[in-house]
Design a protein around this motif. Structure first.
Motif, PDB file in Angstrom:
ATOM      1  N   PHE B  47      42.658  36.179  78.848  1.00 20.35           N
ATOM      2  CA  PHE B  47      42.073  37.307  78.117  1.00 20.35           C
ATOM      3  C   PHE B  47      43.158  38.295  77.696  1.00 20.35           C
ATOM      4  O   PHE B  47      44.106  38.530  78.435  1.00 20.35           O
ATOM      5  CB  PHE B  47      41.048  38.072  78.987  1.00 20.35           C
ATOM      6  N   TYR B  48      42.965  38.823  76.520  1.00 20.68           N
ATOM      7  CA  TYR B  48      43.698  40.009  76.065  1.00 20.68           C
ATOM      8  C   TYR B  48      42.665  41.123  76.091  1.00 20.68           C
ATOM      9  O   TYR B  48      41.722  41.108  75.299  1.00 20.68           O
ATOM     10  CB  TYR B  48      44.249  39.797  74.664  1.00 20.68           C
ATOM     11  N   ILE B  49      42.802  42.045  77.048  1.00 19.03           N
ATOM     12  CA  ILE B  49      41.685  42.964  77.285  1.00 19.03           C
ATOM     13  C   ILE B  49      42.179  44.333  77.736  1.00 19.03           C
ATOM     14  O   ILE B  49      42.019  44.699  78.907  1.00 19.03           O
ATOM     15  CB  ILE B  49      40.674  42.345  78.272  1.00 19.03           C
ATOM     16  N   THR B  53      34.891  44.596  77.839  1.00 14.86           N
ATOM     17  CA  THR B  53      34.470  43.390  78.536  1.00 14.86           C
ATOM     18  C   THR B  53      34.501  42.203  77.588  1.00 14.86           C
ATOM     19  O   THR B  53      34.117  42.320  76.423  1.00 14.86           O
ATOM     20  CB  THR B  53      33.040  43.572  79.096  1.00 14.86           C
ATOM     21  N   LYS B  54      34.962  41.067  78.109  1.00 10.68           N
ATOM     22  CA  LYS B  54      34.971  39.829  77.349  1.00 10.68           C
ATOM     23  C   LYS B  54      34.508  38.690  78.236  1.00 10.68           C
ATOM     24  O   LYS B  54      34.670  38.735  79.450  1.00 10.68           O
ATOM     25  CB  LYS B  54      36.371  39.521  76.800  1.00 10.68           C
ATOM     26  N   GLN B  55      33.954  37.669  77.591  1.00 10.09           N
ATOM     27  CA  GLN B  55      33.525  36.493  78.347  1.00 10.09           C
ATOM     28  C   GLN B  55      33.967  35.241  77.623  1.00 10.09           C
ATOM     29  O   GLN B  55      33.974  35.181  76.389  1.00 10.09           O
ATOM     30  CB  GLN B  55      32.003  36.477  78.528  1.00 10.09           C
ATOM     31  N   ARG B  58      32.876  30.267  81.914  1.00  8.90           N
ATOM     32  CA  ARG B  58      32.646  30.739  83.284  1.00  8.90           C
ATOM     33  C   ARG B  58      33.493  31.944  83.657  1.00  8.90           C
ATOM     34  O   ARG B  58      33.353  32.493  84.748  1.00  8.90           O
ATOM     35  CB  ARG B  58      32.935  29.600  84.263  1.00  8.90           C
ATOM     36  N   LEU B  59      34.366  32.324  82.793  1.00 11.83           N
ATOM     37  CA  LEU B  59      35.251  33.449  83.076  1.00 11.83           C
ATOM     38  C   LEU B  59      34.828  34.669  82.272  1.00 11.83           C
ATOM     39  O   LEU B  59      34.394  34.547  81.114  1.00 11.83           O
ATOM     40  CB  LEU B  59      36.696  33.107  82.708  1.00 11.83           C
ATOM     41  N   SER B  60      34.969  35.814  82.885  1.00  8.77           N
ATOM     42  CA  SER B  60      34.781  37.066  82.160  1.00  8.77           C
ATOM     43  C   SER B  60      35.735  38.097  82.734  1.00  8.77           C
ATOM     44  O   SER B  60      36.248  37.933  83.854  1.00  8.77           O
ATOM     45  CB  SER B  60      33.338  37.557  82.245  1.00  8.77           C
ATOM     46  N   ALA B  61      35.994  39.139  81.952  1.00  2.00           N
ATOM     47  CA  ALA B  61      36.914  40.179  82.398  1.00  2.00           C
ATOM     48  C   ALA B  61      36.419  41.520  81.903  1.00  2.00           C
ATOM     49  O   ALA B  61      35.814  41.621  80.830  1.00  2.00           O
ATOM     50  CB  ALA B  61      38.325  39.913  81.901  1.00  2.00           C
ATOM     51  N   THR B  62      36.701  42.517  82.711  1.00  2.00           N
ATOM     52  CA  THR B  62      36.353  43.893  82.359  1.00  2.00           C
ATOM     53  C   THR B  62      37.541  44.778  82.666  1.00  2.00           C
ATOM     54  O   THR B  62      38.101  44.697  83.765  1.00  2.00           O
ATOM     55  CB  THR B  62      35.137  44.385  83.158  1.00  2.00           C
ATOM     56  N   LEU B  72      38.689  40.324  86.935  1.00  2.00           N
ATOM     57  CA  LEU B  72      38.483  38.980  86.390  1.00  2.00           C
ATOM     58  C   LEU B  72      37.436  38.290  87.253  1.00  2.00           C
ATOM     59  O   LEU B  72      37.604  38.198  88.466  1.00  2.00           O
ATOM     60  CB  LEU B  72      39.785  38.183  86.407  1.00  2.00           C
ATOM     61  N   TYR B  73      36.362  37.837  86.603  1.00  2.00           N
ATOM     62  CA  TYR B  73      35.291  37.155  87.311  1.00  2.00           C
ATOM     63  C   TYR B  73      35.352  35.655  87.021  1.00  2.00           C
ATOM     64  O   TYR B  73      35.475  35.253  85.862  1.00  2.00           O
ATOM     65  CB  TYR B  73      33.923  37.671  86.858  1.00  2.00           C
ATOM     66  N   ILE B  74      35.260  34.879  88.080  1.00  2.00           N
ATOM     67  CA  ILE B  74      35.178  33.429  87.931  1.00  2.00           C
ATOM     68  C   ILE B  74      33.855  32.991  88.557  1.00  2.00           C
ATOM     69  O   ILE B  74      33.633  33.214  89.756  1.00  2.00           O
ATOM     70  CB  ILE B  74      36.348  32.715  88.621  1.00  2.00           C
ATOM     71  N   SER B  75      32.998  32.391  87.764  1.00  2.00           N
ATOM     72  CA  SER B  75      31.717  31.943  88.311  1.00  2.00           C
ATOM     73  C   SER B  75      31.718  30.427  88.459  1.00  2.00           C
ATOM     74  O   SER B  75      32.435  29.718  87.746  1.00  2.00           O
ATOM     75  CB  SER B  75      30.566  32.381  87.393  1.00  2.00           C
ATOM     76  N   SER B  76      30.921  29.965  89.411  1.00  2.00           N
ATOM     77  CA  SER B  76      30.784  28.523  89.655  1.00  2.00           C
ATOM     78  C   SER B  76      32.143  27.826  89.670  1.00  2.00           C
ATOM     79  O   SER B  76      32.409  26.905  88.894  1.00  2.00           O
ATOM     80  CB  SER B  76      29.887  27.891  88.589  1.00  2.00           C
TER      81      SER B  76
END
Lengths: 116, 109
Positions: B47-49, B53-55, B58-62, B72-76
């Motif tokens: 991510f460039y952030i 917030t971006k998704q 399975r990854l998202s970042a705020t 940085l969120y990693i799901s599953s």
């Protein structure tokens, strides 16, 4: 997307020899390029910043006579490790920015240098 | 210069679990990027952030720029998510990215 090509991927050399690493921006002009160094299981440490046509700016503690940086064109920067010693063995990674200061950086795939 | 702190330094997960990686920085930033370094050393830009917030799958970042942190969120999680995750920032005056020490993630099946 922007592509940065770095060569070679790995190099083994004898102590006392010099090694040149190339970093090319393939599909954009890079006004600024950066060189990083990474020791095993550590973070990336900035070594120097180079702008096309001008002398590189080295970070504190980085020997400019040991690590020669040339940014002769908008698509090519080179790092030469002169008179390499075993302690210079490390992973070297270059990155490039197109123009705006706020743009993200694009990274090469790195060069693993082993000095025997 | 700007300081970048990442936590936790190490994280061990079972496949399928969720995780949150944190990056704190000491000053205002112009640029913030999250990377995944694979076993061959290649930095994969996630991510460039610098804010917001971006998704991506399975990854998202705020990034909350006013409070000087990014998550940085990693799901599953999957075993292929294993590796080192770096946060890197550029301060208002600088041009180069300054890296945190990274979070080493190990996902087992």
């Amino acid at each position: 997307g922007a592509v940065v090509s770095q060569h070679p991927s790995w190099v083994i050399c004898k102590s006392g020899t010099s090694v040149k690493i190339e970093c090319r921006s393939l599909d954009f002009q890079a006004t600024t390029m950066f060189w990083y160094r990474q020791f095993p299981k550590q973070s990336l440490m900035l070594m120097a910043t180079s702008n096309e046509g001008s002398k590189a700016t080295y970070e504190q503690g980085v020997e400019k006579d040991k690590f020669l940086i040339n940014h002769a064109s908008l698509t090519l920067s080179t790092l030469t490790v002169t008179s390499a010693h075993p302690e210079d063995s490390s992973f070297y990674i270059c990155s490039a920015r197109r123009d705006s200061k706020n743009e993200k950086l694009f990274f090469g795939s790195g060069t693993q240098l082993s000095v025997l | 210069g700007i300081q970048v702190e990442q936590s936790p330094p190490d994280l061990i997960l079972q496949e399928g679990a969720n995780s949150t990686l944190r990056c704190n920085f000491s000053d205002s930033v112009n640029n913030l990027q999250w990377f995944h370094q694979n076993p061959w050393g290649q930095l994969i830009n996630l991510f460039y952030i610098p804010s917001g917030t971006k998704q991506n799958g399975r990854l998202s970042a705020t990034t909350v720029a006013t409070e000087r942190y990014s998550l940085l969120y990693i799901s599953s999680s999957q075993t292929t998510d294993s590796g080192v995750y770096f946060c890197a920032v550029t301060d208002q005056a600088g041009t180069a990215l300054i890296f945190g020490k990274g979070t080493t993630l190990s996902v087992s099946s």
